[in-house]
Write an enzyme that holds these catalytic residues in place. Structure first.
Site, PDB file in Angstrom:
ATOM      1  N   GLU A   1      -2.493   0.868  -9.479  1.00  0.00           N
ATOM      2  CA  GLU A   1      -1.420   1.772  -9.583  1.00  0.00           C
ATOM      3  C   GLU A   1      -0.065   0.995  -9.766  1.00  0.00           C
ATOM      4  OE1 GLU A   1      -1.053   5.610  -6.172  1.00  0.00           O
ATOM      5  OE2 GLU A   1      -1.384   3.723  -5.377  1.00  0.00           O
TER       6      GLU A   1
ATOM      7  N   SER B   1       0.806  -1.319  -0.198  1.00  0.00           N
ATOM      8  CA  SER B   1      -0.012   0.002   0.080  1.00  0.00           C
ATOM      9  C   SER B   1       1.070   1.318  -0.005  1.00  0.00           C
ATOM     10  CB  SER B   1      -0.842   0.103   1.347  1.00  0.00           C
ATOM     11  OG  SER B   1      -1.817  -1.024   1.192  1.00  0.00           O
TER      12      SER B   1
ATOM     13  N   ASN C   1      -2.594   6.207  -1.527  1.00  0.00           N
ATOM     14  CA  ASN C   1      -2.829   6.344   0.175  1.00  0.00           C
ATOM     15  C   ASN C   1      -2.199   7.732   0.603  1.00  0.00           C
ATOM     16  OD1 ASN C   1      -4.308   4.104   0.884  1.00  0.00           O
ATOM     17  ND2 ASN C   1      -2.478   2.793   0.214  1.00  0.00           N
TER      18      ASN C   1
ATOM     19  N   HIS D   1      -0.053  -2.224  -7.345  1.00  0.00           N
ATOM     20  CA  HIS D   1      -1.038  -1.796  -6.192  1.00  0.00           C
ATOM     21  C   HIS D   1      -2.692  -1.969  -6.710  1.00  0.00           C
ATOM     22  CE1 HIS D   1      -2.334   1.351  -2.931  1.00  0.00           C
ATOM     23  NE2 HIS D   1      -2.566  -0.120  -2.625  1.00  0.00           N
TER      24      HIS D   1
HETATM   25  N1  CAA Z   1     -15.486  -8.403  -2.653  1.00  0.00           N
HETATM   26  C1  CAA Z   1     -15.754  -8.513  -3.732  1.00  0.00           C
HETATM   27  N2  CAA Z   1     -17.081  -7.745  -4.389  1.00  0.00           N
HETATM   28  C2  CAA Z   1     -17.802  -7.059  -3.614  1.00  0.00           C
HETATM   29  C3  CAA Z   1     -17.187  -6.691  -2.399  1.00  0.00           C
HETATM   30  C4  CAA Z   1     -16.105  -7.532  -1.882  1.00  0.00           C
HETATM   31  N3  CAA Z   1     -15.631  -7.116  -0.622  1.00  0.00           N
HETATM   32  N4  CAA Z   1     -18.238  -5.971  -1.730  1.00  0.00           N
HETATM   33  C5  CAA Z   1     -18.960  -5.466  -2.861  1.00  0.00           C
HETATM   34  N5  CAA Z   1     -18.798  -6.251  -3.718  1.00  0.00           N
HETATM   35  C6  CAA Z   1     -19.598  -6.241  -4.802  1.00  0.00           C
HETATM   36  C7  CAA Z   1     -20.825  -6.652  -4.762  1.00  0.00           C
HETATM   37  O1  CAA Z   1     -20.933  -8.136  -4.994  1.00  0.00           O
HETATM   38  C8  CAA Z   1     -21.713  -5.996  -5.877  1.00  0.00           C
HETATM   39  O2  CAA Z   1     -21.387  -6.698  -6.862  1.00  0.00           O
HETATM   40  P1  CAA Z   1     -22.697  -6.958  -8.009  1.00  0.00           P
HETATM   41  O3  CAA Z   1     -22.414  -6.145  -9.198  1.00  0.00           O
HETATM   42  O4  CAA Z   1     -22.571  -8.311  -8.262  1.00  0.00           O
HETATM   43  O5  CAA Z   1     -24.070  -6.480  -7.211  1.00  0.00           O
HETATM   44  C9  CAA Z   1     -21.162  -4.703  -6.010  1.00  0.00           C
HETATM   45  O6  CAA Z   1     -19.731  -4.838  -5.365  1.00  0.00           O
HETATM   46  C10 CAA Z   1     -21.771  -3.586  -5.451  1.00  0.00           C
HETATM   47  O7  CAA Z   1     -21.855  -3.920  -3.913  1.00  0.00           O
HETATM   48  P2  CAA Z   1     -22.973  -3.502  -3.038  1.00  0.00           P
HETATM   49  O8  CAA Z   1     -24.256  -3.020  -3.776  1.00  0.00           O
HETATM   50  O9  CAA Z   1     -23.351  -4.504  -1.804  1.00  0.00           O
HETATM   51  O10 CAA Z   1     -22.508  -2.167  -2.358  1.00  0.00           O
HETATM   52  P3  CAA Z   1     -21.985  -0.707  -2.649  1.00  0.00           P
HETATM   53  O11 CAA Z   1     -22.980  -0.341  -4.040  1.00  0.00           O
HETATM   54  O12 CAA Z   1     -21.985  -0.025  -1.453  1.00  0.00           O
HETATM   55  O13 CAA Z   1     -20.483  -1.133  -3.339  1.00  0.00           O
HETATM   56  C11 CAA Z   1     -18.121  -1.202  -2.967  1.00  0.00           C
HETATM   57  C12 CAA Z   1     -19.539  -1.508  -2.479  1.00  0.00           C
HETATM   58  C13 CAA Z   1     -17.791  -1.200  -4.393  1.00  0.00           C
HETATM   59  C14 CAA Z   1     -17.085  -1.752  -1.971  1.00  0.00           C
HETATM   60  C15 CAA Z   1     -18.249   0.549  -2.458  1.00  0.00           C
HETATM   61  O14 CAA Z   1     -18.832   0.631  -1.287  1.00  0.00           O
HETATM   62  C16 CAA Z   1     -17.039   1.362  -2.739  1.00  0.00           C
HETATM   63  O15 CAA Z   1     -16.544   1.429  -3.794  1.00  0.00           O
HETATM   64  N6  CAA Z   1     -16.322   1.349  -1.606  1.00  0.00           N
HETATM   65  C17 CAA Z   1     -15.293   2.192  -1.533  1.00  0.00           C
HETATM   66  C18 CAA Z   1     -14.064   1.220  -1.968  1.00  0.00           C
HETATM   67  C19 CAA Z   1     -12.791   1.737  -1.996  1.00  0.00           C
HETATM   68  O16 CAA Z   1     -12.635   3.079  -1.690  1.00  0.00           O
HETATM   69  N7  CAA Z   1     -11.640   1.307  -2.223  1.00  0.00           N
HETATM   70  C20 CAA Z   1     -10.371   1.474  -1.891  1.00  0.00           C
HETATM   71  C21 CAA Z   1      -9.817   1.453  -0.702  1.00  0.00           C
HETATM   72  S1  CAA Z   1      -8.279   1.862  -0.454  1.00  0.00           S
HETATM   73  C22 CAA Z   1      -7.097   0.510  -0.991  1.00  0.00           C
HETATM   74  O17 CAA Z   1      -7.665  -0.254  -1.716  1.00  0.00           O
HETATM   75  C23 CAA Z   1      -5.649   0.908  -1.206  1.00  0.00           C
HETATM   76  C24 CAA Z   1      -4.902   0.499  -0.161  1.00  0.00           C
HETATM   77  O18 CAA Z   1      -3.741   0.290  -0.475  1.00  0.00           O
HETATM   78  C25 CAA Z   1      -5.539   0.531   1.262  1.00  0.00           C
HETATM   79  P1  NAD Z   2      -4.750  -9.704   5.222  1.00  0.00           P
HETATM   80  O1  NAD Z   2      -4.360  -9.387   6.549  1.00  0.00           O
HETATM   81  O2  NAD Z   2      -6.221  -9.851   4.717  1.00  0.00           O
HETATM   82  O3  NAD Z   2      -3.976 -10.943   4.321  1.00  0.00           O
HETATM   83  C1  NAD Z   2      -2.782 -11.091   4.512  1.00  0.00           C
HETATM   84  C2  NAD Z   2      -2.280 -12.732   4.572  1.00  0.00           C
HETATM   85  O4  NAD Z   2      -1.011 -13.025   4.220  1.00  0.00           O
HETATM   86  C3  NAD Z   2      -2.805 -13.436   5.608  1.00  0.00           C
HETATM   87  O5  NAD Z   2      -3.725 -14.605   5.162  1.00  0.00           O
HETATM   88  C4  NAD Z   2      -1.550 -14.063   6.290  1.00  0.00           C
HETATM   89  O6  NAD Z   2      -1.718 -15.375   6.607  1.00  0.00           O
HETATM   90  C5  NAD Z   2      -0.450 -13.949   5.024  1.00  0.00           C
HETATM   91  N1  NAD Z   2       0.969 -13.896   5.292  1.00  0.00           N
HETATM   92  C6  NAD Z   2       1.392 -13.011   6.154  1.00  0.00           C
HETATM   93  N2  NAD Z   2       2.805 -13.373   6.130  1.00  0.00           N
HETATM   94  C7  NAD Z   2       3.251 -14.320   5.233  1.00  0.00           C
HETATM   95  C8  NAD Z   2       4.277 -14.885   4.811  1.00  0.00           C
HETATM   96  N3  NAD Z   2       5.586 -14.537   5.286  1.00  0.00           N
HETATM   97  N4  NAD Z   2       3.980 -15.982   3.754  1.00  0.00           N
HETATM   98  C9  NAD Z   2       2.898 -16.191   3.411  1.00  0.00           C
HETATM   99  N5  NAD Z   2       1.834 -15.546   3.685  1.00  0.00           N
HETATM  100  C10 NAD Z   2       1.716 -14.722   4.613  1.00  0.00           C
HETATM  101  O7  NAD Z   2      -4.188  -8.410   4.406  1.00  0.00           O
HETATM  102  P2  NAD Z   2      -4.631  -7.708   3.124  1.00  0.00           P
HETATM  103  O8  NAD Z   2      -5.505  -6.710   3.371  1.00  0.00           O
HETATM  104  O9  NAD Z   2      -4.901  -8.575   2.128  1.00  0.00           O
HETATM  105  O10 NAD Z   2      -3.191  -6.779   2.820  1.00  0.00           O
HETATM  106  C11 NAD Z   2      -2.206  -7.616   2.117  1.00  0.00           C
HETATM  107  C12 NAD Z   2      -1.230  -6.293   1.303  1.00  0.00           C
HETATM  108  O11 NAD Z   2      -1.803  -5.755   0.457  1.00  0.00           O
HETATM  109  C13 NAD Z   2      -0.644  -5.357   2.374  1.00  0.00           C
HETATM  110  O12 NAD Z   2       0.608  -5.296   2.052  1.00  0.00           O
HETATM  111  C14 NAD Z   2      -1.666  -4.347   2.283  1.00  0.00           C
HETATM  112  O13 NAD Z   2      -1.047  -3.005   2.554  1.00  0.00           O
HETATM  113  C15 NAD Z   2      -2.028  -4.258   0.898  1.00  0.00           C
HETATM  114  N6  NAD Z   2      -3.370  -3.634   0.352  1.00  0.00           N
HETATM  115  C16 NAD Z   2      -4.110  -3.657   1.310  1.00  0.00           C
HETATM  116  C17 NAD Z   2      -5.269  -3.138   0.885  1.00  0.00           C
HETATM  117  C18 NAD Z   2      -6.495  -3.246   1.734  1.00  0.00           C
HETATM  118  O14 NAD Z   2      -7.526  -2.483   1.552  1.00  0.00           O
HETATM  119  N7  NAD Z   2      -6.667  -4.092   2.753  1.00  0.00           N
HETATM  120  C19 NAD Z   2      -5.500  -2.564  -0.234  1.00  0.00           C
HETATM  121  C20 NAD Z   2      -4.331  -2.428  -1.298  1.00  0.00           C
HETATM  122  C21 NAD Z   2      -3.293  -3.043  -0.829  1.00  0.00           C
END
Ligand code: CAA
Ligand code: NAD
Length: 284
Positions: free
Chosen positions: A152, A119, A190, A140
């Site tokens: 990304e 991330s 992020n 990413h």
């Molecule tokens: N996994 C797979 N599919 C999922 C899901 C999940 N966890 N959650 C929802 N879906 C699917 C549903 O099955 C549904 O698909 P269908 O076309 O089959 O109906 C669709 O997404 C829409 O779902 P819902 O109608 O239940 O709910 P929604 O309209 O609120 O959409 C969402 C769900 C797409 C997750 C929406 O809430 C959303 O876009 N949320 C923001 C997500 C976001 O910002 N993601 C980025 C996070 S940051 C990141 O990823 C980077 C990082 O490094 C942390």
């Molecule tokens: P998670 O906790 O859901 O899953 C991580 C998995 O990795 C676990 O099943 C764990 O058992 C396994 N694991 C840990 N150490 C290991 C090792 N040494 N060898 C093999 N398996 C190992 O985490 P996540 O949310 O899927 O995130 C995974 C990565 O993706 C992180 O780097 C996170 O920053 C990145 N990421 C997360 C998100 C998010 O929204 N959660 C979005 C984009 C990127």
């Protein structure tokens, strides 16, 4: 170089999603985790989402079966010896990631590209743990992977043009849109998203409003699909904290300091949806 066989390391919420989009797009995939139970859970989730795709007419049952037949389980990194690409999606910790990359560098053939779904961690530093920094790249994906269109693509200092172009091509084959970014803390996604989430957590910490009301403000006021606290729970509070720490350390700027409440929740094991409790409570 064409990619045919992929190993996804980490079968958590990201790894399972990445494996799903890869098998659905025709790639052979090893889904690897150190925990058998995580692989079971990941495969169950993939099957459930693919069944939904069949029910909604987005794929046929034959296509679903063919996609699942391209998936193999893996509990040993030795399986990397016959893959063209590894996508690592394990815990967001530099020490753990570099240990895995070092091992993969020994096992995988010379042509294999090693990608990280990190991330926020520096790709250049992960690459430096290997003897093939030109073949290391950030790939990413966004959560939930099967739904979100963006990948990304992060170039480390030594990532070659050939590696970049191969991964850019593959990303397009996964029906995702690649965007190139430089290797800076938090990349673009992020660096912009996480300070907003951290600020929402400060707003809870300072008692400005309840978590429900903070989320309502951002959903109804800004048209965000999820409020920032629901999104933090969805991402995982541990991951959010690690990302804030990377931003804080990487820029040396106090504006990125993680909220103490975020630290406290993570220490309590309140990791969000995946642990059943974060800012909100979830059913098991
Ligand atoms: N996994 C797979 N599919 C999922 C899901 C999940 N966890 N959650 C929802 N879906 C699917 C549903 O099955 C549904 O698909 P269908 O076309 O089959 O109906 C669709 O997404 C829409 O779902 P819902 O109608 O239940 O709910 P929604 O309209 O609120 O959409 C969402 C769900 C797409 C997750 C929406 O809430 C959303 O876009 N949320 C923001 C997500 C976001 O910002 N993601 C980025 C996070 S940051 C990141 O990823 C980077 C990082 O490094 C942390
Ligand atoms: P998670 O906790 O859901 O899953 C991580 C998995 O990795 C676990 O099943 C764990 O058992 C396994 N694991 C840990 N150490 C290991 C090792 N040494 N060898 C093999 N398996 C190992 O985490 P996540 O949310 O899927 O995130 C995974 C990565 O993706 C992180 O780097 C996170 O920053 C990145 N990421 C997360 C998100 C998010 O929204 N959660 C979005 C984009 C990127």
């Amino acid at each position: 170089m064409g990619i045919k066989k992929v190993m996804v390391i980490g079968a958590g919420q990201m790894g399972a999603g990445i494996a799903q989009v890869c098998v659905q797009s025709g790639f052979e995939v090893y889904l690897h985790d150190m925990k058998e139970a995580a692989i079971d859970k990941g495969i169950q989730m993939m099957e459930k989402l693919m069944t939904r795709n069949v029910d909604k007419g987005r794929m046929t049952d034959e296509e679903k079966q063919a996609a699942l037949s391209r998936l193999s389980r893996s509990t040993t990194l030795e399986d990397a010896k016959d893959v063209d690409l590894v996508i690592e999606a394990i815990v967001e910790n530099m020490e753990v990631k570099t240990k895995v990359f070092r091992a993969l560098d020994e096992i995988a053939p010379a042509h294999t590209i090693l990608a990280s779904n990190t991330s926020a961690l520096p790709i250049t530093e992960i690459a430096a743990a290997t003897n093939r920094p030109d073949k290391v790249i950030g790939m990413h994906f966004m959560n939930p992977v099967p739904v979100m269109k963006l990948v990304e693509m992060i170039r480390g200092l030594q990532t070659s043009d050939e590696t970049f172009e191969t991964i850019q091509q593959m990303t397009t084959e996964l029906a995702k849109t690649p965007v190139e970014v430089k290797d800076f803390p938090g990349f673009v996604s992020n660096r912009v998203l996480m300070p907003m989430i951290n600020e929402a957590i400060y707003t809870v910490f300072e008692g400005v409003a309840s978590p429900e009301d903070i989320d309502t403000v951002m959903k109804l006021g800004m048209n965000h699909p999820m409020g920032p606290l629901t999104l933090a729970d969805f991402i995982g509070l541990d991951t959010c904290l690690y990302i804030m720490e990377v931003l804080h350390e990487g820029f040396g700027d106090s504006k990125y300091r993680p909220c103490p409440l975020l630290r406290q929740y993570v220490k309590a094991g309140w990791l969000g949806k995946k642990s059943g409790r974060g800012f909100f409570q979830y059913e098991a």
